[in-house]
Design an enzyme around this catalytic site. Structure first.
Site, PDB file in Angstrom:
ATOM      1  CG  HIS A  19      -1.595  -0.988   1.453  1.00  0.00           C
ATOM      2  ND1 HIS A  19      -2.519  -1.736   0.534  1.00  0.00           N
ATOM      3  CD2 HIS A  19      -1.407  -2.050   2.293  1.00  0.00           C
ATOM      4  CE1 HIS A  19      -3.265  -2.654   1.068  1.00  0.00           C
ATOM      5  NE2 HIS A  19      -3.018  -3.211   2.130  1.00  0.00           N
ATOM      6  CB  SER A  33      12.573  22.700 -15.046  1.00  0.00           C
ATOM      7  OG  SER A  33      11.561  23.837 -15.352  1.00  0.00           O
ATOM      8  CD  GLU A  39       8.143  12.510 -15.502  1.00  0.00           C
ATOM      9  OE1 GLU A  39       6.908  13.266 -15.432  1.00  0.00           O
ATOM     10  OE2 GLU A  39       9.653  12.864 -15.721  1.00  0.00           O
ATOM     11  CE  LYS A  57      10.581  20.491 -11.684  1.00  0.00           C
ATOM     12  NZ  LYS A  57      10.400  19.227 -11.269  1.00  0.00           N
TER      13      LYS A  57
END
Ligand code: ARG
Length: 462
Positions: A156, A277, A290, A283
């Site tokens: 979980h 970024s 992804e 970043k």
């Protein structure tokens, strides 16, 4: 433009029909398989006396010339030729004259495309399997360095029990081993030649389909002509096998995204596989992970698309089936690119052991071990041991500590029976080492798992 099939037609094709109907823009990918199939067919026609040996040899020489032209970029693909099969046949007749028209004896485009596409899928199946093996080998290599690297195991997404990072990586190795064996069994099941099935019903010519099958490296021939030209199971299996690979890569990538976030910081993905970024200078984003996670959508989509195209089609060939190729090409490219980049990224990913260990010290990971200690030392029923341990957890929470950090006096305040062995049971390392069951996270069990992966890598080939 004159069509190869226009004998019975009196009107020219609609303007839009030509491009709507054509598949050459994408089935030109199959040129190698188409020519290999035609060469095998021509030589069978010669061996069976359906063409003379001389005719067969001339056709084969012409086909070899076409292969060379395509590979040198000298072949012009024209939409008016409709598909790769007709483009090559037309060019053959330009090179060797009317004899070129004899190649299509005892063959149809229906069995021709079934053959080409099957050969192509079989080849790509092997390529993907090889890339999977490389990935498994990387996972195994990293795992073998991290038997003693503790990390929290989750259920979980909550801290559950301490495990080794090696154990975690091997979970993925076993998934990819199953993916490999699925490719292997699909390959074996589909390694049969459909050529010679002709339009749908076989042929009156005295052909020997086995000759073609042997020349092309198949294990045998398909057994029902109607099924042979209608069947795209081999492509569907490949699409499914790729889909399941992506189920697994997307889970791994999802975790790499989590593990590399500030909240976890278990790993650092190298600069070479991260992006910045345009606005936030600080970043470093895990775009590769992804993208692999995101590409799972198109891969599943390609499977659903072909399943839907094939559903409820009457036998035998229908033009709907021309829609089988682009999704397969796309899934294959997506799989190859993703497996290569994922493998390279993993090799250069830094493992932050200290952060993993720190994370193990929150969430009372060894609570189950304390309950097990009560059971094995005092013959306590697991249910009441669970309750006593729960009270220890509450005390640790109250003191702002992890359960593994309670001292003996604190433990004794909950139950006077606790002794030194309780402290041992609470140690994170001994919690991991206690799980010696087959397939468990103790080093003893993980070493066996490593050996199984090693054996797989040494023996897996097809
Ligand atoms: N381009 C076609 C395809 O990909 C080849 C087979 C055409 N056969 C036919 N009967 N029209 O499916």
């Amino acid at each position: 433009m004159k069509k190869m099939w226009d004998g019975r037609f009196s009107q020219a094709s609609n303007e839009l029909l030509e491009s709507f109907n054509a598949s050459i823009n994408f089935d030109k990918n199959l040129y190698k398989e188409d020519i290999a199939g035609s060469i095998a067919h021509a030589s069978m026609l010669g061996e069976c006396g359906i063409l003379s040996q001389d005719e067969s040899a001339k056709i084969i020489a012409g086909l070899e010339q076409i292969l060379n032209e395509i590979e040198c970029g000298e072949f012009s693909f024209n939409i008016a030729d409709e598909d790769i099969h007709m483009a090559i046949e037309k060019r053959l007749s330009q090179i060797i004259g009317a004899l070129g028209g004899k190649l299509h004896t005892a063959r149809s485009r229906n069995d021709q495309v079934a053959l080409d596409f099957r050969l192509y899928c079989q080849k790509q199946n092997k390529k993907i399997a090889t890339l999977l093996k490389d990935l498994i080998s990387t996972l195994k290599n990293i795992a073998s360095e991290h038997l003693d690297t503790l990390m929290p195991g989750f259920t979980h997404l909550q801290h559950a029990q301490p495990i080794s990072f090696a154990f975690y990586l091997l979970a993925y190795a076993f998934m990819f081993m199953r993916d490999f064996s699925r490719l292997e069994s699909s390959f074996a099941r589909n390694n049969l030649s459909p050529l010679g099935s002709c339009a749908l019903a076989g042929t009156p010519y005295p052909t020997k389909r086995e000759i073609i099958s042997a020349k092309l490296g198949f294990d045998g021939i398909t057994q029902n002509a109607m099924d042979s030209v209608s069947d795209r199971d081999f492509a569907l299996e490949l699409l499914f096998n790729i889909s399941l690979i992506f189920t697994h890569t997307s889970r791994l990538c999802e975790e790499m995204i989590l593990w590399s976030s500030q909240e976890f910081s278990y790993i650092s993905i190298s600069d070479a596989f991260s992006t910045g970024s345009s606005i936030m200078p600080q970043k470093k984003n895990p775009d590769v992970c992804e993208l692999i996670r995101g590409k799972t959508g198109r891969v599943y989509g390609n499977l659903m698309a072909l399943l839907t195209t094939m559903k409820a089609l009457p036998l035998a060939y229908n033009k709907d089936m021309q829609e089988d190729k682009e999704g397969v090409f796309d899934s294959i490219k997506t799989a190859c690119d993703s497996l290569i980049i994922l493998n390279q990224m993993l090799k250069s990913t830094q493992i932050n052991k200290a952060n993993m260990l720190k994370a193990c010290k929150s969430g009372h990971l060894s609570a189950t071990d304390l309950a097990d200690y009560l059971v094995s030392n005092f013959n306590e029923a697991f249910r009441s041991a669970h309750n006593i341990t729960g009270r220890c957890v509450a005390l640790a929470e109250k003191l702002g500590k992890d359960l593994s950090e309670l001292d003996l006096n604190e433990l004794k305040s909950i139950d006077a029976r606790f002794d030194e062995n309780a402290l041992k049971a609470l140690s994170l390392l001994s919690s991991k080492e206690a799980r010696k069951s087959a397939g468990g996270t103790a080093n003893q069990s993980v070493k066996i798992q490593l050996e199984l992966v090693e054996n797989f890598l040494n023996s897996a080939k097809f």
